[in-house]
Write an enzyme that holds these catalytic residues in place. Sequence first.
Site, PDB file in Angstrom:
ATOM      1  N   HIS A  44      25.106 -20.452 -10.847  1.00 25.58           N
ATOM      2  CA  HIS A  44      25.939 -21.426 -10.147  1.00 25.58           C
ATOM      3  C   HIS A  44      27.036 -21.990 -11.045  1.00 25.58           C
ATOM      4  CE1 HIS A  44      22.670 -20.947  -7.386  1.00 25.58           C
ATOM      5  NE2 HIS A  44      23.236 -21.733  -6.512  1.00 25.58           N
ATOM      6  N   ASP A 174      15.396 -28.733  -9.489  1.00 27.76           N
ATOM      7  CA  ASP A 174      16.563 -28.241  -8.743  1.00 27.76           C
ATOM      8  C   ASP A 174      16.190 -26.876  -8.177  1.00 27.76           C
ATOM      9  OD1 ASP A 174      18.946 -27.098  -7.920  1.00 27.76           O
ATOM     10  OD2 ASP A 174      20.042 -27.500  -9.771  1.00 27.76           O
ATOM     11  N   TRP A 226       4.739 -20.206   4.636  1.00 30.07           N
ATOM     12  CA  TRP A 226       5.021 -21.024   5.815  1.00 30.07           C
ATOM     13  C   TRP A 226       5.405 -22.450   5.438  1.00 30.07           C
ATOM     14  CZ3 TRP A 226       0.443 -18.555   4.659  1.00 30.07           C
ATOM     15  CH2 TRP A 226      -0.588 -19.345   4.152  1.00 30.07           C
ATOM     16  N   LYS A 227       4.949 -22.915   4.271  1.00 30.55           N
ATOM     17  CA  LYS A 227       5.291 -24.273   3.855  1.00 30.55           C
ATOM     18  C   LYS A 227       6.785 -24.385   3.534  1.00 30.55           C
ATOM     19  CE  LYS A 227       0.652 -25.162   2.042  1.00 30.55           C
ATOM     20  NZ  LYS A 227      -0.172 -25.535   0.869  1.00 30.55           N
ATOM     21  N   GLY A 305      13.171 -29.640 -16.445  1.00 27.11           N
ATOM     22  CA  GLY A 305      14.247 -30.343 -17.139  1.00 27.11           C
ATOM     23  C   GLY A 305      14.161 -30.208 -18.646  1.00 27.11           C
TER      24      GLY A 305
END
Length: 333
Positions: A44, A174, A226-227, A305
Amino acid sequence: MRVPYEVMRNEFIRVLNKYSITGDRAELSATLFADASRDGIYTHGLNRFPKFIKSIENGSVDVNAEAEMEASLGMLERWNGNRGCGNLNAYRCMERAIELAHQQTIGVVALNNTNHWMRPGNYGLMAVQENCIGILWTNTVPNMPPWGGREARLGNNPVVFAVPNGDQAPVLLDVAVSMFSYGKLESYARQNKELPVDGGFNPDQQITRNAADILATHQVLPIGYWKGSGISLMLDLIASALSGGRTSRQVGELPTETELSQVFIAIDLNRLPDGKEFAQKVRDTLADMQTSQPVDPARPVYYPGLNMMRTRKDNMENGIPVEESVWEAVLKL
């Protein structure tokens, strides 16, 4: 191949200037892209930059547009991104959510009609720098099948949770609600590398670690099966409700991915009566978590992190690793 941070950032500014993004706006956008790669989120940062330029060229992004407030509804503000640059819109809305949190403990800004926000962790870090908890998410174009389905009907809607940790590495989660973002899949496919865990379905409807096969089917695997499918749906509907913007289904009706809905929440810990006690709870929790005996002695337990800060230090000292083909593509822009 490694590229110094400032060299990368200056290349981004150069290209943005050519596409009529100038001054402080170009510097901020370039910084957000470079910071993503600096922190190891290469998909990104640099890798996403050529796609951003294409979104300008195809008309999805209006480089002159800026986000503006549409309505103030108690602790919630609705903003319209006017199809402007996604990372600049997101930065402004997170900034505003933090301002509101400083005034009233919790600030919520819901943004409609915006574009891809690039690395969302950047905006979580904005919150922790102000001693705020940050919670933010976006919907996307439908790019993930609901659990049990074949056709993409849900977004892999990324969500960020950020918690301050004093002068230590913040807690920053994230994630997309698919096992791998499409940017990560594209990176693995370019390098012809196998995914470390199952990531989606191949054309024979078998779960696979082959990134190219998953890109061909567009059938990424939701986290938790499915969660993750259910989480995606709820994030989408809530973002649309708060912002008054499009759902993923409605985004999918457009020629390209644009007019997204996003939510930015900041909670000011300084305004809580036990904010200092909470800081100690964070330290104690993280320390306890890291005492868990690792399955692999070479891979100690870490919290989300922590590795980011180690990566940042290495990349600032030794240069940012780049995929040469992507770096050359940016140089040619």
